[in-house]
Structures are given as structure tokens and as C-alpha cells.
Design a protein around this motif. Structure first.
Motif, short mmCIF file in Angstrom:
data_model
loop_
_atom_site.label_atom_id
_atom_site.label_comp_id
_atom_site.label_asym_id
_atom_site.label_seq_id
_atom_site.Cartn_x
_atom_site.Cartn_y
_atom_site.Cartn_z
N VAL A 306 0.81 -1.23 0.00
CA VAL A 306 0.00 0.00 0.00
C VAL A 306 0.84 1.27 0.00
N ASP A 324 -5.68 -0.57 2.70
CA ASP A 324 -5.69 -0.77 1.26
C ASP A 324 -5.58 0.57 0.57
N TYR A 330 -5.72 6.05 0.34
CA TYR A 330 -5.81 4.76 1.01
C TYR A 330 -6.94 4.78 2.02
N GLY A 361 -7.92 -5.13 -1.83
CA GLY A 361 -6.68 -5.79 -1.47
C GLY A 361 -6.76 -6.56 -0.16
N ASN A 362 -7.83 -6.30 0.63
CA ASN A 362 -8.00 -6.98 1.91
C ASN A 362 -8.97 -8.15 1.84
#
Length: 380
Positions: A306, A324, A330, A361-362
């Protein structure tokens, strides 16, 4: 009563694809049908820092139900329980357990909102109705959406009372401090197999929303389960409704578990925004709120993924907060375990540092954490 501001009317369109023919100014309140509103109100005050606002029940002339209204900044919750056996509220609780019945949307014209949506095919829930007291009047109307969830359109420009006619100010001695929650960032609905596109089309055609982002089973999958999701938003971006459906996997997904225990489609979670997620989550944890956890290995390379962030990594790691990034900034987010006895509704805490996305992304780490909880319940 703290009022919701009208700055949304001057905001540029965040989602230019949306028609925005209603338009929507924000979320007015969320009503949950619960088995014991008095005790639920105490929980949301003690654990979540909501403040007492208004009350309706026998003392205000209601004979069949009682409602407690709580507020924290721009978030309003209405907790409603039946006072007698039988009736729709009892039936709803018997079928679903505690859960969201109404997502109420703040509008300039509830009559126009009703006509616009029903003319486009929405099923009527409540025809335009004006309720009055000596503080003014509120106009309400409503439509059905997925499952037994409804949208109530609330026009309150001519009302100066505590919440709306029929309610009185609620001033208990017990007033715990808030935890820094600001507004509802988004609300997520779970629907059945192959129903996601149907309801996304409903929000597009009936309410003038447009799709912000889409996730398929390649984006949201683990070794065992998968789901699909699309995010629908109105033009000013104040109202965002991700819609999830199950996808094929080796085991039962979280969406299937939800639908089994909720007995149908419904609201899976509310994402509540904060300006300081470390302080908010620390306070919530100290008050007994339980969060999902991810393995410590998540944090070993998260900054490589990140990039630089303003916060120290140590408290984020200690609290289990996920990170993320998208093209605009972010975000920081964390998810509670189910807050009810049934494994249905939970709450997300989110802090946006420019990001407009939803934490793609998580997904893998998050859904693996959910699967560990499912396994402990024997429902994976």
C-alpha cells in the motif's frame, strides 16, 4: 436535534453515470426490528457510544410497539420492538432475528420520490403520508427492496422537533461518551443466488443509481468459498449500496450462511466512518466490541503493497486494522464479529484517506478470517 446538512446539493457529482432524478440528500436513519428495544438501546449506547435522542411508546400513545432513537453525529438508529403478540414486527423478528427493516433516505420531496420510483416499477410500501405536531410536519413514503427491507423517503424541511411527530425527547441519566463515529459510509445487502444483477438493475432503473465498482469470484474468493459483489451509488455519492450474492465454492460461503440464518435477503452490514480509526476501535474494543482478526503475517508486507501511510503500523497491527490503497488514496478498515446471536449482521469501521474504493486488497485476508469464524460455528 442535530440536523443533516444540505451540502450534498452543491457537491459535484461523484458518480457521473447516475441519473439522480430523486435526488437523495443522505441517510436519514436506519430502523432495526429487535426483540427488546430497551436492552438493544443500552447496548448501542454502552458499546457503540450512541446518544439518546427520542422515544415513542405507550407514553406517547403507541399501543403496539416501542421505538428508541439513538444518534452519533450524522448516524441515527431507530430500534423498534412489538408490545403485543402477533403482527408484522413479531413475524419479522421470528423469521429474521434482530435486523434492519428500513433504510430511510433524506429527500427534499417524499411525494415526488414515491412517484418517481413507483412509476419505474417499485412496489409501494407506504403512500405519501404527512404526520404533524406543534413542531411542524414530516412527509413519509416508502418502497420495497430486496427481501423484506424497505426504503422510507423522509421529507423533514418543515419540522423542528426532536426526531419526528409521535416521538418525545429521551433524556436518560446514562449518557456514555461517543466513540467518534461520523456517518454511514455504505450499507451492504446480501441477496440470493443469481439475484445481484436483478437488484443492481432495480437501483439503476428505479432510483437512478449507477454502478461504481464490480467484484467477481476471482476478486472475492479463498480456497473454500467465493462471492460476487457490485457497488451501486447515487450521483452525489452520499448513498452507496454494495449488493452481494453467493458464488460457487467448495464450502458454504458467508453469504449462504447469512441467507440461511436470516431466512432470505437482507442488510449484511453497515460501514460507519470515523476520522480516527485507531481511537475509535480502541474505544470500541475497551467497551466489549469483538472484531475479526487476521494473522500477524498480514502486516509483514502490507506497506510494500500500500505504500507510505500517515499512521504508525504498530497500533494498526495491535488492533487488527486492515489497509488498502487505490488511485486516489488509502483506507483503513476493520470488521466486527456478528453483533447478534444469529451469524447475520455485523458492522465495519472505516476511515478514508482519499480512497474511494472498498478494500479489494483486503478481501482474501478478511474472508479467510470470516471462514475461521464460520468453522468455529460449524457452518462452513
Amino acid at each position: 436535534m442535530a440536523t443533516l446538512d444540505k451540502t450534498s446539493l452543491q457537491l459535484p457529482k461523484e458518480n457521473p453515470e447516475a441519473e439522480d432524478f430523486l435526488p437523495l440528500l443522505g441517510t436519514d436513519h436506519v430502523e432495526l426490528y429487535v426483540g427488546n428495544a430497551k436492552q438493544a438501546a443500552h447496548y448501542y449506547m454502552a458499546a457503540w457510544g450512541f446518544q439518546p435522542l427520542a422515544y415513542a411508546g405507550l407514553e406517547t400513545g403507541l399501543k403496539d410497539r416501542v421505538s428508541y432513537v439513538l444518534q452519533q453525529d450524522k448516524i441515527r438508529l431507530v430500534l423498534t420492538s412489538p408490545l403485543k403478540s402477533g403482527g408484522d414486527i413479531n413475524r419479522h423478528i421470528d423469521a429474521h432475528g434482530d435486523g434492519v427493516k428500513a433504510i430511510a433516505l433524506w429527500v427534499d420531496d417524499a411525494t415526488k420520490s414515491y412517484k418517481e420510483t413507483t412509476q419505474r416499477g417499485a412496489e409501494s410500501y407506504m403512500e405519501p403520508t404527512t404526520i404533524k405536531d406543534d413542531q411542524g410536519e414530516v412527509v413519509l413514503s416508502g418502497i420495497h427492496t430486496y427481501g423484506e427491507t424497505v426504503h422510507i423517503f423522509v421529507e423533514r424541511s418543515n419540522y423542528s422537533g426532536v426526531f419526528m411527530p409521535g416521538y418525545r425527547k429521551w433524556e436518560p441519566h446514562y449518557r456514555p461518551s461517543d466513540v467518534g463515529l461520523k456517518y454511514i459510509d455504505h450499507m451492504v445487502g446480501n441477496v440470493g443466488w443469481n439475484e445481484m444483477n436483478k437488484w443492481c438493475e432495480f437501483y439503476a432503473h428505479v432510483m437512478g443509481f449507477a454502478q461504481l465498482v464490480s467484484f467477481d469470484d476471482k476478486d472475492i474468493s479463498t480456497e473454500y468459498t467465493a462471492l460476487m459483489s457490485k457497488v451501486m451509488s447515487n450521483g452525489n455519492g452520499r448513498i452507496k449500496f454494495p449488493i452481494n450474492e453467493p458464488a460457487d465454492g467448495r464450502k458454504k460461503s458467508q453469504i449462504e450462511e447469512y441467507i440461511e440464518f436470516y431466512n432470505g435477503a437482507g442488510v449484511q452490514h453497515m460501514a460507519l466512518a470515523t476520522d480516527n480509526i485507531i481511537e475509535t476501535v480502541s474505544a470500541l474494543r475497551d467497551r466489549g466490541v469483538e472484531f475479526l482478526t487476521v494473522p500477524a503475517t498480514y502486516y509483514e508486507d502490507v506497506l510494500d503493497r500500500v505504500g507510505e501511510i500517515d499512521e504508525d503500523l504498530a497500533p494498526l497491527r495491535d488492533l487488527g486494522i486492515l489497509i488498502d490503497r487505490d488511485d486516489e488514496g488509502y483506507l483503513l478498515q476493520i470488521f466486527t464479529k456478528p453483533i447478534l446471536d444469529r451469524p447475520t449482521m455485523f458492522i465495519e469501521i472505516i476511515q478514508r484517506k482519499g480512497a474511494k474504493s472498498f478494500g479489494k486488497g483486503n478481501f482474501k485476508a478478511l474472508f479467510e478470517a470470516i471462514e475461521r469464524e464460520q468453522a468455529s460455528r460449524g457452518t462452513l
